[in-house]
Design a protein around this motif. Sequence first.
Motif, PDB file in Angstrom:
ATOM      1  N   LYS A 127     -60.150  18.617  68.569  1.00 49.47           N
ATOM      2  CA  LYS A 127     -59.807  20.059  67.594  1.00 49.47           C
ATOM      3  C   LYS A 127     -58.572  20.327  68.195  1.00 49.47           C
ATOM      4  CE  LYS A 127     -64.346  21.590  68.221  1.00 49.47           C
ATOM      5  NZ  LYS A 127     -65.795  22.426  68.475  1.00 49.47           N
ATOM      6  N   ARG A 128     -57.992  19.807  69.123  1.00 51.32           N
ATOM      7  CA  ARG A 128     -56.699  20.490  69.620  1.00 51.32           C
ATOM      8  C   ARG A 128     -55.158  19.651  68.829  1.00 51.32           C
ATOM      9  NH1 ARG A 128     -52.426  24.306  70.563  1.00 51.32           N
ATOM     10  NH2 ARG A 128     -51.158  23.500  71.522  1.00 51.32           N
ATOM     11  N   VAL A 129     -55.718  18.005  68.366  1.00 48.96           N
ATOM     12  CA  VAL A 129     -55.259  17.451  67.371  1.00 48.96           C
ATOM     13  C   VAL A 129     -55.622  17.962  66.311  1.00 48.96           C
ATOM     14  CG1 VAL A 129     -54.614  14.670  66.760  1.00 48.96           C
ATOM     15  CG2 VAL A 129     -55.122  15.556  69.569  1.00 48.96           C
ATOM     16  N   ARG A 130     -57.057  17.959  65.479  1.00 47.63           N
ATOM     17  CA  ARG A 130     -56.482  18.867  64.456  1.00 47.63           C
ATOM     18  C   ARG A 130     -55.896  19.908  64.186  1.00 47.63           C
ATOM     19  NH1 ARG A 130     -62.004  18.527  63.152  1.00 47.63           N
ATOM     20  NH2 ARG A 130     -61.782  16.510  62.624  1.00 47.63           N
ATOM     21  N   GLU A 131     -56.148  20.312  65.206  1.00 47.45           N
ATOM     22  CA  GLU A 131     -55.400  22.333  64.615  1.00 47.45           C
ATOM     23  C   GLU A 131     -54.164  22.200  64.760  1.00 47.45           C
ATOM     24  OE1 GLU A 131     -54.775  26.137  67.577  1.00 47.45           O
ATOM     25  OE2 GLU A 131     -55.437  24.121  68.591  1.00 47.45           O
ATOM     26  N   LEU A 132     -52.725  21.060  65.740  1.00 48.58           N
ATOM     27  CA  LEU A 132     -51.965  20.751  65.481  1.00 48.58           C
ATOM     28  C   LEU A 132     -51.296  20.334  64.097  1.00 48.58           C
ATOM     29  CD1 LEU A 132     -51.159  19.886  69.179  1.00 48.58           C
ATOM     30  CD2 LEU A 132     -50.260  22.220  68.013  1.00 48.58           C
ATOM     31  N   ARG A 133     -51.807  19.403  63.874  1.00 52.43           N
ATOM     32  CA  ARG A 133     -51.798  18.695  62.560  1.00 52.43           C
ATOM     33  C   ARG A 133     -51.967  19.267  61.649  1.00 52.43           C
ATOM     34  NH1 ARG A 133     -54.778  16.773  59.050  1.00 52.43           N
ATOM     35  NH2 ARG A 133     -57.269  16.562  60.180  1.00 52.43           N
ATOM     36  N   THR A 134     -52.685  20.271  61.649  1.00 43.39           N
ATOM     37  CA  THR A 134     -52.782  20.898  60.129  1.00 43.39           C
ATOM     38  C   THR A 134     -51.725  21.631  60.082  1.00 43.39           C
ATOM     39  OG1 THR A 134     -54.659  22.609  61.222  1.00 43.39           O
ATOM     40  CG2 THR A 134     -55.081  19.971  59.951  1.00 43.39           C
ATOM     41  N   GLN A 191     -55.026  14.292  57.809  1.00 45.94           N
ATOM     42  CA  GLN A 191     -55.064  12.870  58.637  1.00 45.94           C
ATOM     43  C   GLN A 191     -54.452  11.355  58.605  1.00 45.94           C
ATOM     44  OE1 GLN A 191     -59.473  11.721  59.204  1.00 45.94           O
ATOM     45  NE2 GLN A 191     -59.403  13.282  60.166  1.00 45.94           N
ATOM     46  N   GLU A 192     -54.949  11.184  56.887  1.00 42.21           N
ATOM     47  CA  GLU A 192     -54.037  10.386  56.507  1.00 42.21           C
ATOM     48  C   GLU A 192     -51.998   9.843  56.591  1.00 42.21           C
ATOM     49  OE1 GLU A 192     -54.656   6.756  52.568  1.00 42.21           O
ATOM     50  OE2 GLU A 192     -55.386   8.903  52.674  1.00 42.21           O
ATOM     51  N   SER A 193     -52.402  11.005  56.502  1.00 42.17           N
ATOM     52  CA  SER A 193     -50.285  10.636  56.827  1.00 42.17           C
ATOM     53  C   SER A 193     -49.717  11.146  58.079  1.00 42.17           C
ATOM     54  CB  SER A 193     -49.761  11.330  56.241  1.00 42.17           C
ATOM     55  OG  SER A 193     -50.196  12.780  56.307  1.00 42.17           O
ATOM     56  N   PHE A 194     -51.014  11.636  58.833  1.00 38.33           N
ATOM     57  CA  PHE A 194     -50.306  12.247  60.327  1.00 38.33           C
ATOM     58  C   PHE A 194     -51.348  10.222  60.909  1.00 38.33           C
ATOM     59  CE2 PHE A 194     -52.112  13.091  64.340  1.00 38.33           C
ATOM     60  CZ  PHE A 194     -50.112  13.723  64.406  1.00 38.33           C
ATOM     61  N   ALA A 195     -51.717  10.135  60.388  1.00 37.59           N
ATOM     62  CA  ALA A 195     -52.371   8.621  61.142  1.00 37.59           C
ATOM     63  C   ALA A 195     -51.480   7.512  60.691  1.00 37.59           C
ATOM     64  CB  ALA A 195     -53.882   8.267  60.697  1.00 37.59           C
ATOM     65  N   HIS A 196     -50.764   7.956  59.997  1.00 38.91           N
ATOM     66  CA  HIS A 196     -49.640   6.684  59.020  1.00 38.91           C
ATOM     67  C   HIS A 196     -48.491   6.810  60.448  1.00 38.91           C
ATOM     68  CE1 HIS A 196     -47.419   3.739  57.263  1.00 38.91           C
ATOM     69  NE2 HIS A 196     -46.268   5.246  56.619  1.00 38.91           N
ATOM     70  N   MET A 249     -57.969   7.846  64.221  1.00 40.66           N
ATOM     71  CA  MET A 249     -57.556   9.377  63.868  1.00 40.66           C
ATOM     72  C   MET A 249     -58.216  10.407  63.816  1.00 40.66           C
ATOM     73  SD  MET A 249     -55.500  11.124  64.519  1.00 40.66           S
ATOM     74  CE  MET A 249     -54.052  10.227  65.137  1.00 40.66           C
ATOM     75  N   GLY A 250     -59.744   9.722  63.083  1.00 40.00           N
ATOM     76  CA  GLY A 250     -60.531  10.384  62.370  1.00 40.00           C
ATOM     77  C   GLY A 250     -61.861  10.672  63.333  1.00 40.00           C
TER      78      GLY A 250
END
Length: 73
Positions: A13-20, A26-31, A40-41
């Motif tokens: 949840k923390r990763v998703r929060e900071l990423r968004t 999600q795809e561009s972040f994983a790349h 990453m998902g």
Amino acid sequence: MAKRADILVRFGKRVRELRTEQGYSQESFAHACELDRTYMGGIERGERNVALRNIERIAGTLGVSIAELTDGV
């Protein structure tokens, strides 16, 4: 006392929060992290026990320290 969510779920949840917050899909972040999108998902859903090297990659891509990444986890 309420039971806290599993650490893997809290970390995801923390990763998703900071990423968004930073506008990454999600795809561009994983790349950007040089990780697979499905991996990453799995992290964000709390299904993966992430290696420390990958935590460092994620933090670096987000431009935060590991301590900041895990804040509140």
